[in-house]
Design an enzyme around this catalytic site. Structure first.
Site, PDB file in Angstrom:
ATOM      1  N   SER A  68       0.795  -1.229   0.000  1.00 37.72           N
ATOM      2  CA  SER A  68       0.000   0.000   0.000  1.00 37.72           C
ATOM      3  C   SER A  68       0.825   1.275   0.000  1.00 37.72           C
ATOM      4  O   SER A  68       0.279   2.357  -0.205  1.00 37.72           O
ATOM      5  CB  SER A  68      -0.954  -0.002   1.200  1.00 37.72           C
ATOM      6  OG  SER A  68      -2.020  -0.885   0.971  1.00 37.72           O
TER       7      SER A  68
ATOM      8  N   LYS B 142       0.453   3.710  -2.871  1.00 35.92           N
ATOM      9  CA  LYS B 142      -0.550   4.782  -2.912  1.00 35.92           C
ATOM     10  C   LYS B 142       0.073   6.158  -2.701  1.00 35.92           C
ATOM     11  O   LYS B 142      -0.463   7.168  -3.163  1.00 35.92           O
ATOM     12  CB  LYS B 142      -1.630   4.527  -1.860  1.00 35.92           C
ATOM     13  CG  LYS B 142      -2.465   3.273  -2.090  1.00 35.92           C
ATOM     14  CD  LYS B 142      -3.508   3.118  -1.005  1.00 35.92           C
ATOM     15  CE  LYS B 142      -4.399   1.905  -1.237  1.00 35.92           C
ATOM     16  NZ  LYS B 142      -3.705   0.629  -1.064  1.00 35.92           N
TER      17      LYS B 142
ATOM     18  N   SER C  31      -6.742   3.938   2.990  1.00 34.11           N
ATOM     19  CA  SER C  31      -5.997   3.057   2.092  1.00 34.11           C
ATOM     20  C   SER C  31      -6.948   2.301   1.170  1.00 34.11           C
ATOM     21  O   SER C  31      -6.995   1.082   1.134  1.00 34.11           O
ATOM     22  CB  SER C  31      -5.145   2.072   2.887  1.00 34.11           C
ATOM     23  OG  SER C  31      -4.177   1.472   2.056  1.00 34.11           O
TER      24      SER C  31
END
Length: 747
Positions: A49, A52, A234
């Site tokens: 993640s 991102k 997220s």
């Protein structure tokens, strides 16, 4: 967290901790500097993640913080045709927010209903209108070739298109839409009909004429707020949308590949040297992504040097934590971390039930401050996270004080299991605080009311309020059941320890994480399914858990009257409470049978050929893992337990249907819809139900109800109640299928 300059106290010692895994990389540098001041194996890692952060930085730079995503309706090829043109709005909604929802939802939402209303006003012809939808802004496949093949088919992530509503959710309220663009167009057509426009046929895919006249439009939240939200939670699906926008802005390619290339190209134009880094998506779901800590340091410095962008990447790129496959953030507790806005994605139940926050493990991109006041930024990643912790929090009294057998045995990381299970389960449906409060109050009242109704129908007398009735959210259910699991499996853990001795420190750390993950995934899946549960083994007299988010989710899914459905669920679960509290020997009997089953388990055999057994269970189409792994001795015990559980579940179903017509007007509709739902939805759901033995539980409801009805019809409720006189009167598994044999034996 490092609090000294690198020359005085480097963090290398902590990074050598074996529990972090074999591949640990790190880099530390000044936010205003040019290079790292300290590195630890500056090698590429799988960013998950963290990707991102790259996507968000590139989107803010390439699109601009104030750019918005507009969904339009333009004239079609004929006066009786309109074209819905997707503008890649990640938060386009299927309906307007209520005034109360608007105060608690962030960022703001554009919606299809408002767009349809404006379109209807602009139409000169309102009869026989056809709807065409254009999602050509994004190109290429909707399923990333660099993702695992099952991500989209198994509803792990939504197909990525330039036109969707509710982030691609299925209109059924369960899972993802297979074709989000079509689903959005159907919602638009339905909204048009409600505005008095006669829409004919089903929406069809097409491409709008570039010079077509615009009839109406709605503009979603600007990039800055989209970025803030996607980093805050997220959000995997939402992260893919800005990436797809960056592609056309940079190179004209609105595909996954174009977006990934556009992100790297934009970062390079900002001075980030990406070297051989590889990015294949915007969310980090791809297992082929590779980044170096040096790249992450440069990205964070870019954000720090550009205040307009840094304002939207502040604590999320510094102190925020983005975890694992689902990428859900975990917040530190404390007043200083309180959110500025109240969010509504299932959190209303958590607030209503006075639950706090959790602190998880794994430090990926933590901002720290050196002793002399110098800002430093660290980027670190490992192949394994450190031990998770749970911060102090307030809980309903019945859910507090968890059993921590892991502290004694260390073979199951229960904290990790609860943390993972809570993330897998999620928060549940969106509700307002007022609706959450009403649901909780109604469930508590329904449980109280059900006691007398069950007593009157069954003749079983149980004192009121002998067992607590906590109404919990999904996280509360996961915690409660982790505590119960710990208590039940303690004898097996003790048996394993006696045979093999205490594991080494490294084996203990790894093994406890593995078993904790297994338990957490199981609890997470079940935590989305269970409506209520009576736990007879919770001291001193059991407890009845009602899972509010799941009840609200199912009542919406079935289109049931909320008050009727809530009372119906309470009747079933309250029957279980009455069964155990009016028949005090039942608890000890069932527990002794479960301990006999546990004692028969040979721990070393559980791990043998585990992958092969799971594969066979999936391919065979029959049998649960428990069935496949049980010996003849265990099968005999399982048959006795199955007989008891079939009796208890069937009896509760009979009570629900017997009492229901007198107090629940829509009980017939609820029962019919609920029976259909029990069959499971989707291939993955059916496989998991079979593997976990949930299909067998459905058979217990069905066969047990037939048994109870047959016996009651023949001898009446009073004589049926002889079943509760002692363990010897309980039906066996074979007698559940042959109730006359049981009548002959006992009566």
């Amino acid at each position: 967290m490092w609090t000294r300059p690198p020359s005085r106290r480097p963090p290398a010692t902590g990074l050598r901790d074996k529990t972090l895994g074999k591949h640990v990389v790190a880099a530390v540098g000044d936010l205003g500097g040019d290079g790292p001041v300290w590195t630890h194996d500056d090698d590429q890692f799988l960013p998950a993640s963290i990707t991102k952060l790259l996507t968000s930085t590139a989107a803010l730079a390439a699109l601009g913080p104030e750019a918005g995503f507009t969904t339009r309706v333009v004239a079609g090829a004929s006066p009786r045709e309109v074209v819905l043109v997707g503008g890649g709005d990640p938060y386009l909604s299927s309906k307007p927010l209520t005034p109360e929802e608007a105060t608690t939802t962030y960022p703001e939402r554009a919606d299809i209903v408002t767009l349809a209303r404006a379109t209807a006003d602009a139409l000169t012809v309102r009869k026989r209108i056809r709807v065409v939808y254009d999602d050509s802004l994004f190109s290429g496949p909707t399923n990333n070739p660099k993702w695992r093949a099952d991500y989209v088919p198994d509803d792990i992530v939504t197909p990525i298109t330039a036109l969707w509503v509710d982030r691609g959710a299925s209109p059924t309220g369960y899972g993802k839409s297979d074709d989000p663009s079509l689903t959005a167009a159907e919602a638009f057509a339905s909204a048009l009909r409600k505005q008095g426009v006669k829409v004919v046929g089903e929406p069809t895919r097409g491409v709008a004429t570039p010079a077509a006249a615009e009839l109406a439009s709605v503009r979603g939240a600007p990039v800055s707020r989209v970025v803030e939200r996607l980093l805050d939670v997220s959000d995997n699906e939402t992260a893919e949308v800005p990436a797809h926008h960056v592609g056309p802005a940079v190179s004209g390619d609105g595909s996954f590949a174009g977006g990934a290339a556009g992100v790297l190209s934009t970062l390079q134009s900002l001075g980030v040297e990406t070297g051989s880094d590889a990015v294949h998506d915007g969310s980090g779901l791809s297992r082929f992504n590779r980044l170096s800590p040096a790249t992450m340091l440069q990205v964070l410095r870019v954000a720090a040097r550009r205040p307009a962008r840094a304002a939207h990447l502040d604590h999320r790129s510094a102190g925020g934590r983005l975890h694992g496959f689902t990428g859900q953030p975990v917040r530190r507790s404390g007043r200083g971390r309180a959110r500025r806005r109240t969010r509504q994605d299932g959190h209303a139940f958590r607030r209503q039930l006075a639950r706090g926050t959790r602190d998880g493990a794994g430090r990926h991109a933590d901002g720290v401050r050196a002793r002399r006041g110098q800002d430093r930024q660290g980027a670190a990643r490992s192949t394994s996270r450190s031990r998770s912790t749970i911060s102090p929090r307030t809980s309903p009294p019945a859910v507090a004080a968890p059993a921590r057998f892991a502290a004694m045995t260390g073979l199951v990381d229960w904290d990790f299991a609860v943390n993972l299970g809570s993330k897998v389960a999620g928060d549940g449906p969106e509700v307002t605080s007022a609706d959450a409060a009403a649901a909780v109050a109604e469930l508590r009242a329904g449980a109280d009311r059900s006691t007398g109704l069950v007593r009157e129908f069954t003749g079983l007398v149980a004192a009121e309020h002998t067992a607590p009735v906590p109404v919990v959210d999904r996280r509360g259910w996961v915690q409660a059941n982790a505590d119960g699991f710990a208590k039940i499996i303690e004898p097996m853990v003790a048996k394993l320890s006696a045979k093999k001795g205490t594991p080494s420190g490294l084996s203990l750390a790894i093994g406890s994480r593995v078993t904790g993950a297994e338990v957490g995934l199981l609890l997470g899946f079940l935590g989305t399914k269970v409506l209520g549960q009576f736990d007879p083994f919770h001291d001193p007299s059991g407890r009845l858990l009602l899972v509010a988010p799941n009840i609200v989710h199912v009542e919406r899914e079935l289109g049931a009257d909320p008050s009727d459905f809530r009372l119906w669920v309470c009747l079933h679960e309250e029957t279980h409470r009455v069964q155990f509290t009016a028949v005090p020997w039942m608890r000890d009997h069932l527990f002794s049978e479960m301990m006999a089953l546990t004692d028969s388990v040979e721990p070393t055999r559980l791990a043998e050929d585990a992958v092969r057994r799971v594969s066979e269970a999936v391919r065979s189409g029959g049998g649960s893992l428990m069935d496949m792994m049980s010996t003849p001795e265990q099968r005999e015990i399982l048959d006795r337990i199955t007989g008891v559980m079939s009796l208890l579940e069937g009896h509760a179903d009979v009570v629900m249907d017997g009492v229901g017509p007198t107090v629940i007007p829509s009980v017939d509709k609820i029962r019919k819809s609920f029976n259909e739902r029990r069959k499971g939805i989707g291939t993955l759901d059916r496989i998991l139900r079979r593997l976990l033995g949930l299909d067998a539980k459905m058979a217990q409801y069905r066969d047990g109800a037939k048994f109870v009805n047959h016996v009651v019809d023949k001898v009446g409720m009073e004589q049926f109640n002889a079943v509760w006189a002692g363990p010897e009167n309980l039906p066996s598994k074979s007698e559940i299928g042959d109730p006359d044999a049981r009548i002959t034996r006992v009566l």
